[in-house]
Write a protein that holds these residues in place. Structure first.
Motif, PDB file in Angstrom:
ATOM      1  N   ALA A  92     -85.787 -10.544  -0.037  1.00  0.00           N
ATOM      2  CA  ALA A  92     -85.152  -9.191  -0.520  1.00  0.00           C
ATOM      3  C   ALA A  92     -84.412  -8.872  -0.513  1.00  0.00           C
ATOM      4  CB  ALA A  92     -85.756  -7.779   0.512  1.00  0.00           C
ATOM      5  N   TRP A  93     -82.506 -10.450  -0.567  1.00  0.00           N
ATOM      6  CA  TRP A  93     -81.835 -10.126  -0.365  1.00  0.00           C
ATOM      7  C   TRP A  93     -81.199 -11.102  -1.852  1.00  0.00           C
ATOM      8  CZ3 TRP A  93     -78.214  -6.623   1.873  1.00  0.00           C
ATOM      9  CH2 TRP A  93     -78.831  -5.830   2.618  1.00  0.00           C
ATOM     10  N   THR A  94     -80.185 -11.370  -2.640  1.00  0.00           N
ATOM     11  CA  THR A  94     -80.097 -12.097  -3.681  1.00  0.00           C
ATOM     12  C   THR A  94     -79.309 -13.327  -2.869  1.00  0.00           C
ATOM     13  OG1 THR A  94     -77.488 -11.125  -3.895  1.00  0.00           O
ATOM     14  CG2 THR A  94     -79.776 -10.280  -5.008  1.00  0.00           C
ATOM     15  N   GLY A  95     -79.253 -14.217  -3.069  1.00  0.00           N
ATOM     16  CA  GLY A  95     -77.587 -14.952  -2.468  1.00  0.00           C
ATOM     17  C   GLY A  95     -76.442 -15.345  -2.309  1.00  0.00           C
ATOM     18  N   ASP A  96     -76.008 -14.679  -3.247  1.00  0.00           N
ATOM     19  CA  ASP A  96     -74.976 -13.041  -2.632  1.00  0.00           C
ATOM     20  C   ASP A  96     -74.160 -12.251  -2.473  1.00  0.00           C
ATOM     21  OD1 ASP A  96     -75.437 -11.831  -4.869  1.00  0.00           O
ATOM     22  OD2 ASP A  96     -73.880 -12.381  -6.056  1.00  0.00           O
ATOM     23  N   GLY A  97     -75.636 -11.652  -1.339  1.00  0.00           N
ATOM     24  CA  GLY A  97     -76.015 -10.909  -0.588  1.00  0.00           C
ATOM     25  C   GLY A  97     -76.102  -9.186  -0.972  1.00  0.00           C
ATOM     26  N   TRP A  98     -76.579  -8.788  -2.126  1.00  0.00           N
ATOM     27  CA  TRP A  98     -77.119  -7.441  -2.378  1.00  0.00           C
ATOM     28  C   TRP A  98     -78.487  -7.214  -2.182  1.00  0.00           C
ATOM     29  CZ3 TRP A  98     -73.509  -4.453  -5.642  1.00  0.00           C
ATOM     30  CH2 TRP A  98     -72.850  -4.758  -5.970  1.00  0.00           C
ATOM     31  N   PHE A  99     -79.335  -6.082  -1.976  1.00  0.00           N
ATOM     32  CA  PHE A  99     -80.415  -5.959  -1.793  1.00  0.00           C
ATOM     33  C   PHE A  99     -81.375  -5.991  -2.894  1.00  0.00           C
ATOM     34  CE2 PHE A  99     -83.576  -2.651  -0.926  1.00  0.00           C
ATOM     35  CZ  PHE A  99     -84.447  -3.261  -0.087  1.00  0.00           C
ATOM     36  N   ARG A 100     -81.930  -6.286  -3.057  1.00  0.00           N
ATOM     37  CA  ARG A 100     -82.876  -5.841  -4.485  1.00  0.00           C
ATOM     38  C   ARG A 100     -83.971  -5.402  -4.464  1.00  0.00           C
ATOM     39  NH1 ARG A 100     -84.075 -11.651  -6.765  1.00  0.00           N
ATOM     40  NH2 ARG A 100     -83.170 -12.720  -5.694  1.00  0.00           N
ATOM     41  N   THR A 101     -83.529  -3.710  -4.373  1.00  0.00           N
ATOM     42  CA  THR A 101     -84.426  -2.464  -4.607  1.00  0.00           C
ATOM     43  C   THR A 101     -86.201  -2.775  -4.584  1.00  0.00           C
ATOM     44  OG1 THR A 101     -83.954  -1.131  -6.678  1.00  0.00           O
ATOM     45  CG2 THR A 101     -82.024  -0.939  -4.617  1.00  0.00           C
ATOM     46  N   GLY A 102     -85.856  -2.988  -6.243  1.00  0.00           N
ATOM     47  CA  GLY A 102     -87.138  -3.599  -6.587  1.00  0.00           C
ATOM     48  C   GLY A 102     -87.640  -2.446  -7.905  1.00  0.00           C
ATOM     49  N   ASP A 103     -86.075  -1.871  -8.129  1.00  0.00           N
ATOM     50  CA  ASP A 103     -86.458   0.315  -8.496  1.00  0.00           C
ATOM     51  C   ASP A 103     -85.425  -0.427  -9.927  1.00  0.00           C
ATOM     52  OD1 ASP A 103     -87.669   2.053  -7.726  1.00  0.00           O
ATOM     53  OD2 ASP A 103     -86.143   1.846  -6.163  1.00  0.00           O
ATOM     54  N   VAL A 104     -86.117  -0.046 -11.370  1.00  0.00           N
ATOM     55  CA  VAL A 104     -85.465   0.099 -12.095  1.00  0.00           C
ATOM     56  C   VAL A 104     -84.038   0.793 -12.676  1.00  0.00           C
ATOM     57  CG1 VAL A 104     -85.376  -0.587 -15.078  1.00  0.00           C
ATOM     58  CG2 VAL A 104     -86.772  -1.543 -12.720  1.00  0.00           C
ATOM     59  N   ALA A 105     -83.110   0.653 -13.430  1.00  0.00           N
ATOM     60  CA  ALA A 105     -81.954   1.844 -13.973  1.00  0.00           C
ATOM     61  C   ALA A 105     -81.226   1.331 -14.436  1.00  0.00           C
ATOM     62  CB  ALA A 105     -81.363   1.683 -11.912  1.00  0.00           C
ATOM     63  N   ALA A 106     -80.460   2.564 -15.197  1.00  0.00           N
ATOM     64  CA  ALA A 106     -79.719   2.658 -16.051  1.00  0.00           C
ATOM     65  C   ALA A 106     -78.560   3.094 -15.707  1.00  0.00           C
ATOM     66  CB  ALA A 106     -79.765   3.509 -17.219  1.00  0.00           C
ATOM     67  N   ILE A 107     -76.731   2.347 -15.921  1.00  0.00           N
ATOM     68  CA  ILE A 107     -76.158   2.935 -15.407  1.00  0.00           C
ATOM     69  C   ILE A 107     -74.805   3.079 -16.214  1.00  0.00           C
ATOM     70  CG2 ILE A 107     -73.859   2.474 -14.200  1.00  0.00           C
ATOM     71  CD1 ILE A 107     -75.530   0.600 -12.454  1.00  0.00           C
ATOM     72  N   ASP A 108     -74.568   4.720 -16.984  1.00  0.00           N
ATOM     73  CA  ASP A 108     -73.614   4.956 -17.844  1.00  0.00           C
ATOM     74  C   ASP A 108     -72.512   4.426 -17.832  1.00  0.00           C
ATOM     75  OD1 ASP A 108     -72.246   6.388 -16.163  1.00  0.00           O
ATOM     76  OD2 ASP A 108     -72.687   8.254 -17.577  1.00  0.00           O
ATOM     77  N   THR A 109     -70.807   4.575 -18.426  1.00  0.00           N
ATOM     78  CA  THR A 109     -69.930   4.195 -18.738  1.00  0.00           C
ATOM     79  C   THR A 109     -68.970   4.913 -17.408  1.00  0.00           C
ATOM     80  OG1 THR A 109     -69.214   6.230 -20.410  1.00  0.00           O
ATOM     81  CG2 THR A 109     -69.961   3.656 -20.881  1.00  0.00           C
TER      82      THR A 109
END
Length: 467
Positions: free
Chosen positions: A347-364
């Motif tokens: 569930a975690w990346t090698g650099d310490g982020w949790f993989r939510t399994g959700d897909v998202a977009a982020i605006d500017t």
């Protein structure tokens, strides 16, 4: 807010007169802070020394005392959904290693000793506050990809998660929080009940989340899932009664844009949308004093950082259109999956982020839009990556569509084809309507009309049942 997890229930403060005659109201039961401290401490005395106890999480005053009593004693709570089938319940009890059952003796208790929760029992024994890293809850996921997993949440995570919501929602002891949601999930139990007990705002549980019950509650802060808000706007009289509220919060699934617009028109309030999971608590939200954009869930709450990445791990542009897996970091994240070290590590990346399994977009501007689950809402069709949520939003804007779920079904030519399951009246212009709004590759290849969509207790559509 350091110190006592449930700050408004500080025994010394309550004993000194810092009480509230209606700190919690559920149905016909009304509990003052003194009632909760005395009744919950009586529970704590019966279970002290246990590691975990199961609580039948009905929306009752007994559940409030059971949960608070376990927290006072430093015993982890395993909430058991009251509508869980025998297989799911047996799995939760067996996997969690619960040592006692707090709930009706006539229920299926898995052979555990039953600890009675007496509403009028009182104890004024004083317990030392458990250390912040003590496990507070083992919450079981909905099990959409296998047996439910136990999400281990510490007291520190619970406190951090609630505290991050206070500035986002301008939540204060002057609020009265109202909801009718289940008490075995993050939304209703952690953010709802425990949030009110930490902040010090009175809490009203309506039993069932009906429009009439919400209208009669007289609250200032309301929680609901999209199904609840959809029913509210279908009852204009009840909706108008919420105009005196301060904030309406929607979560646990995407709020359809037509429901957002109707809430704003009928109540005068644009709802706050937020995002969270059992593993992360509530980590992204629109603000009480910020922009509330239909279909977007806002900015990370205090202490949280986010990123979206492509399948190869490279960063996804923050252009509001490009989609990637949402990953998060923050102090309110879980400690791991109980008894599942491999799943925890994955569930975690090698650099310490949790993989939510959700897909998202982020605006500017850093505002987030949740497309859906990578396993069910990311459709790969003809070489394109398509977010089911975008297609659903367009379909829901058509007046003949009441509900919709878009999935990718296997296709020999495209890999997956976009299929929409629609609840509502058939309409001859639905395909033309969609064609005006979506690129060709995003348009449903097939529209199937159905009577209902399969949902879980939180109102989330169970897409794996659609085929």
């Amino acid at each position: 807010m350091e110190g006592v997890l449930l700050a408004s229930l500080n025994p010394a403060a309550v004993a000194g007169g810092y009480d509230h005659p209606a700190a919690v109201r559920i149905g016909d039961d009304v509990l003052s802070r003194s009632d909760i401290v005395g009744g919950a401490t009586a529970v704590a005395e019966r279970i002290a020394g246990a590691e975990r106890v199961a609580v039948l999480a009905t929306p009752t005053a007994s559940t409030v005392l059971a949960v608070v009593g376990a927290l006072i004693a430093g015993v982890a709570v395993v909430p058991v959904p009251p509508d869980a089938g025998p297989v799911e319940r047996d799995h939760i009890l067996r996997d969690s290693g619960a040592q006692g059952w707090l709930g009706g003796a006539g229920e299926h208790t898995g052979g555990l000793p039953v600890v009675p929760v007496r509403l009028h029992a009182r104890s004024w024994h004083t317990y030392r506050e458990p250390v912040p890293d003590t496990t507070a809850f083992v919450l079981y996921t909905s099990g959409t990809t296998g047996p439910p997993k136990g999400v281990v949440l510490s007291r520190r995570a619970i406190a951090a998660g609630i505290d991050a919501l206070v500035p986002a929602w301008q939540w204060s002891p002057n609020d009265t929080l109202v909801h009718g949601l289940p008490l075995f999930h993050v939304h209703g139990l952690v953010a709802g009940l425990l949030g009110a007990l930490r902040v010090g705002s009175p809490f009203v549980h309506t039993g069932r989340p009906t429009p009439a019950a919400y209208a009669a509650a007289g609250g200032s802060l309301y929680f609901g899932v999209p199904t609840v808000w959809g029913r509210v706007v279908a009852d204009p009289e009840s909706a108008r009664a919420l105009s005196s509220a301060r904030l309406l919060v929607s979560g646990s699934a995407a709020l359809p844009v037509p429901v957002f617009d109707a809430l704003r028109a009928q109540t005068g309030h644009a709802p706050v949308e937020r995002y969270g999971t059992s593993e992360t608590l509530l980590t992204i939200s629109t603000r009480a004093d910020g922009e509330r954009r239909p279909g977007w869930v806002g900015l990370p709450v205090d202490g949280v950082t986010t990123r979206i990445v492509a399948e190869d791990g490279t960063p996804t542009p923050h252009d509001g259109e490009s989609i990637g897996e949402l990953q998060v970091r923050g102090p309110m994240l879980f400690d791991g999956y109980l008894n599942l070290p491999d799943a925890t590590a994955a569930a975690w990346t090698g650099d310490g982020w949790f993989r939510t399994g959700d897909v998202a977009a982020i605006d500017t501007g850093g505002v987030h839009r949740i497309v859906g689950r990578a396993s069910t809402d990311l459709i790969e069709s003809g070489g394109y990556r398509i977010g089911a949520g975008e297609v659903e939003a367009v379909l829901l804007a058509h007046p003949a569509v009441d509900e919709v779920a878009v999935v990718g079904l296997p296709d020999d030519d495209l890999g997956q084809r976009v299929v929409a399951f629609v609840v509502g009246e058939p309409s001859d212009d639905l395909e033309a309507f969609v064609a005006r709004e979506l690129s060709i590759h995003k348009r449903p290849r097939e529209i199937r009309h159905v009577d209902t969509l399969p949902r879980n207790a939180m109102g989330k559509v169970q897409k794996k049942q659609l085929s």
